[in-house]
Design a protein around this motif. Structure first.
Motif, PDB file in Angstrom:
ATOM      1  N   TRP A 106       3.039  -3.380  -9.177  1.00 54.43           N
ATOM      2  CA  TRP A 106       2.786  -2.372  -8.647  1.00 54.43           C
ATOM      3  C   TRP A 106       1.505  -2.658  -8.321  1.00 54.43           C
ATOM      4  O   TRP A 106       0.746  -2.759  -7.237  1.00 54.43           O
ATOM      5  N   MET A 107       0.311  -2.467  -8.643  1.00 56.10           N
ATOM      6  CA  MET A 107      -1.209  -2.700  -8.459  1.00 56.10           C
ATOM      7  C   MET A 107      -1.047  -3.701  -7.911  1.00 56.10           C
ATOM      8  O   MET A 107      -2.304  -3.963  -7.157  1.00 56.10           O
ATOM      9  N   SER A 108      -0.642  -5.192  -7.929  1.00 54.79           N
ATOM     10  CA  SER A 108      -0.848  -6.268  -7.555  1.00 54.79           C
ATOM     11  C   SER A 108      -0.691  -6.100  -6.050  1.00 54.79           C
ATOM     12  O   SER A 108      -1.553  -6.473  -5.238  1.00 54.79           O
ATOM     13  N   LEU A 109       0.165  -5.514  -5.639  1.00 54.63           N
ATOM     14  CA  LEU A 109       0.614  -4.792  -4.243  1.00 54.63           C
ATOM     15  C   LEU A 109      -0.290  -4.483  -3.607  1.00 54.63           C
ATOM     16  O   LEU A 109      -0.970  -3.852  -2.810  1.00 54.63           O
ATOM     17  N   PHE A 110      -0.630  -3.110  -4.448  1.00 57.13           N
ATOM     18  CA  PHE A 110      -0.716  -1.378  -3.948  1.00 57.13           C
ATOM     19  C   PHE A 110      -3.066  -1.983  -3.905  1.00 57.13           C
ATOM     20  O   PHE A 110      -3.530  -2.166  -2.528  1.00 57.13           O
ATOM     21  N   VAL A 111      -3.486  -2.799  -4.533  1.00 55.56           N
ATOM     22  CA  VAL A 111      -4.922  -3.681  -4.565  1.00 55.56           C
ATOM     23  C   VAL A 111      -4.889  -3.764  -3.224  1.00 55.56           C
ATOM     24  O   VAL A 111      -5.630  -4.378  -2.267  1.00 55.56           O
ATOM     25  N   TYR A 112      -3.600  -5.090  -2.687  1.00 62.62           N
ATOM     26  CA  TYR A 112      -3.966  -6.089  -1.717  1.00 62.62           C
ATOM     27  C   TYR A 112      -3.541  -5.189  -0.291  1.00 62.62           C
ATOM     28  O   TYR A 112      -4.312  -5.065   0.325  1.00 62.62           O
ATOM     29  N   ALA A 113      -2.842  -3.298  -0.154  1.00 56.83           N
ATOM     30  CA  ALA A 113      -2.885  -3.125   0.431  1.00 56.83           C
ATOM     31  C   ALA A 113      -3.977  -2.422   0.962  1.00 56.83           C
ATOM     32  O   ALA A 113      -4.805  -2.145   1.988  1.00 56.83           O
ATOM     33  N   ILE A 114      -4.563  -1.627  -0.124  1.00 56.14           N
ATOM     34  CA  ILE A 114      -6.194  -0.723   0.024  1.00 56.14           C
ATOM     35  C   ILE A 114      -6.970  -1.765   0.149  1.00 56.14           C
ATOM     36  O   ILE A 114      -7.869  -1.224   1.683  1.00 56.14           O
ATOM     37  N   MET A 115      -7.149  -3.682  -0.103  1.00 57.91           N
ATOM     38  CA  MET A 115      -8.098  -4.327   0.129  1.00 57.91           C
ATOM     39  C   MET A 115      -8.055  -4.903   1.826  1.00 57.91           C
ATOM     40  O   MET A 115      -8.920  -4.685   2.924  1.00 57.91           O
ATOM     41  N   GLY A 116      -6.412  -4.981   2.281  1.00 56.61           N
ATOM     42  CA  GLY A 116      -6.184  -4.756   3.628  1.00 56.61           C
ATOM     43  C   GLY A 116      -6.703  -3.619   4.636  1.00 56.61           C
ATOM     44  O   GLY A 116      -7.200  -3.349   5.712  1.00 56.61           O
ATOM     45  N   ILE A 117      -6.456  -2.589   4.367  1.00 58.56           N
ATOM     46  CA  ILE A 117      -6.850  -1.372   5.097  1.00 58.56           C
ATOM     47  C   ILE A 117      -8.173  -1.480   5.272  1.00 58.56           C
ATOM     48  O   ILE A 117      -9.155  -1.403   5.906  1.00 58.56           O
ATOM     49  N   ALA A 118      -9.147  -1.745   4.264  1.00 52.49           N
ATOM     50  CA  ALA A 118     -10.566  -1.762   4.250  1.00 52.49           C
ATOM     51  C   ALA A 118     -11.105  -2.874   4.399  1.00 52.49           C
ATOM     52  O   ALA A 118     -12.225  -2.785   5.877  1.00 52.49           O
ATOM     53  N   SER A 119     -10.370  -4.389   4.696  1.00 51.84           N
ATOM     54  CA  SER A 119     -10.683  -5.285   5.493  1.00 51.84           C
ATOM     55  C   SER A 119     -10.485  -4.906   7.462  1.00 51.84           C
ATOM     56  O   SER A 119     -11.728  -4.888   7.717  1.00 51.84           O
TER      57      SER A 119
END
Lengths: 252, 231
Positions: free
Chosen positions: A69-82
């Motif tokens: 779950w975290m592998s996707l969650f962190v990517y989503a956060i990274m995408g939003i921050a990007s």
């Protein structure tokens, strides 16, 4: 007056304010991550009954599933921050996006390793080219590409913005990983926990899983805050507030 | 009356295309390298796997696809390299014509110079691995749709690495996740054709992806270049 939230967020995006904010919250996040993680491990490894089909081997899900779950969650956060970093050019968003990448890559790596351990017991093979496994591997490569691109620039902010663009392009993979078990009916089992409707899992197994999920979230927050604090110091090393901190540290 | 800065847009496109193709033609030796590379890699497979016809026939389609992909990856790094070094890319960014369109022309020129020779020798590569003759038109069709996709995706990534010094291995790492669907659909069409099944669905997916990419990739490429070269 309900505009204190945007005002507070605006203030928070300034490096010295965020540095202090993250420094105050980080010990709490570490403590919560440790306590919840230990409780979840005790609940998952000791209290939860063995599975009727998979015996004790299923217990690896208490690590595997929260990490996935975290592998996707962190990517989503990274995408939003990007996205924020590219559109509004906020320095803090660049730092958050780039600090998230190694954490997300580690979660993805743990997911792949625990998954292949589980696969060896359940399916009799370490690796198979199943849709979800393959898309998770692609996710790891995406993270590594972002990290590699970030470090190939001499100017850190330029590297961060460029890598953020790559992170945004790669975000198309996130729904593919998430829905891969539903779209392709291959070896990986379907999802057993549902937000809407009843889960197909016993309560005694679900609560440690959900607790571990919360623990990984707090671990992510703690790790992210630690990384952003260091990165902000490095990035702002010429500024007054950093000099102030350095002097205070030296006096102690 | 037309906007004087926009007049001659077609002229500008043709100028960029003609310039890049002329440059590529003046360095014919460089153009031949991907072709040689593909030939060598393909000829290694029978050595590595043993020369059994049945085995080679089964893997032929996938091997040709991956070989062409690798050869294109090899040439990708050079797409904007010399233009960045001599500053002509900055001139292109300053030009009144839309940057995305100009970059699209550059990607087209690069595709013509590297992918088309590879597509031309693809039947030869397939023949080396005993791919059945009826499958070859499907292979060509799949390559005709997959190679511009790779060029366009690669163009965006090359633009991202434009500000760095060395990017060869990094490009491979970045392109791999994005080109996985391309490989899956192209190989799916070949596998279906080889078993005598209808192969039009994966080809249609490739076509849809191509249509989407041809619109979005030049815009992304221009945005990436602006980020990477903005210092």
């Amino acid at each position: 007056m309900a505009n204190w939230i945007p005002l507070w967020l605006h203030k928070l995006s300034s490096p010295p304010v965020f540095y202090r904010f993250a420094g105050r919250l980080r010990p709490w996040a570490i403590a919560l991550a440790l306590i919840l993680g230990l409780v979840a491990l005790y609940g998952g490894l000791v209290l939860a009954p063995p599975d009727y089909q998979q015996g004790d081997d299923y217990r690896i899900i208490f690590i595997h599933v929260p990490c996935a779950w975290m592998s996707l969650f962190v990517y989503a956060i990274m995408g939003i921050a990007s996205f924020i970093a590219l559109v509004w050019r906020i320095k803090l968003a660049e730092v958050v996006a780039m600090a998230s990448a190694p954490i997300g890559a580690s979660f993805t790596f743990i997911t792949l390793v625990t998954g292949s351990l589980w696969g060896e017991r359940m399916w009799g093979t370490w690796w198979t080219w199943d849709a979800r496994l393959t898309s998770e591997l692609v996710l790891l490569f995406l993270y590594l590409g972002v990290i590699g691109l970030y470090h190939s620039f001499e100017d850190r902010r330029q590297g961060a913005r460029t890598a953020a663009f790559l992170a945004l392009i790669g975000i198309v993979n996130v729904p593919i990983v998430h829905f891969s078990v539903n779209w392709w009916n291959t070896l990986h089992q379907g999802s057993t926990i549902r937000l809407l409707g009843p889960s197909t899992m016993a309560g005694s197994m679900i609560w440690p899983l959900l607790t571990m999920m919360a623990a990984t979230k707090f671990y992510y927050i703690a790790s992210l805050f630690g990384r952003t604090r260091t990165d902000l110091l490095a990035l702002e090393s010429g500024k007054d507030w950093v000099r102030q901190i350095a002097e205070d540290e030296g006096r102690r | 009356m037309a906007d004087p800065r926009r007049s001659g847009l077609g002229h500008a496109c043709m100028a960029v295309l003609r310039r890049d193709l002329t440059l590529a033609w003046r360095q014919r030796g460089d153009m031949a390298l991907p072709v040689l590379y593909a030939l060598i890699v393909t000829s290694l497979f029978p050595f590595a796997l043993g020369p059994e016809d049945a085995l080679l026939r089964r893997i032929a389609g996938g091997v040709v696809l991956v070989t062409v992909l690798l050869a294109m990856l090899l040439a990708l790094d050079a797409m904007f390299r010399s233009d960045i070094e001599d500053g002509s890319l900055e001139q292109l960014m300053l030009a009144p014509q839309p940057l995305a369109l100009m970059l699209g022309m550059k990607i087209l020129a690069h595709w013509l110079a590297t992918a088309v020779p590879l597509i031309v020798i693809a039947p030869l590569l397939a023949g080396m691995l005993h791919l059945p003759t009826p499958v070859i038109p499907v292979l060509l069709l799949a390559l005709l749709l997959a190679t511009p996709l790779l060029s366009l995706l690669g163009g965006v990534l090359v633009a991202l690495t434009a500000g760095t010094r060395r990017s060869g291995m990094l490009l491979a790492l970045m392109l791999l996740p994005l080109c996985v669907p391309v490989v899956i659909f192209a190989a799916g069409a070949l596998a279906a054709a080889q078993e005598g099944l209808p192969w039009i669905a994966p080809i249609a997916w490739l076509g849809a992806a191509f249509a989407l990419t041809v619109v979005l990739a030049p815009l992304a490429c221009a945005a990436a270049l602006r980020i990477a070269l903005d210092s």
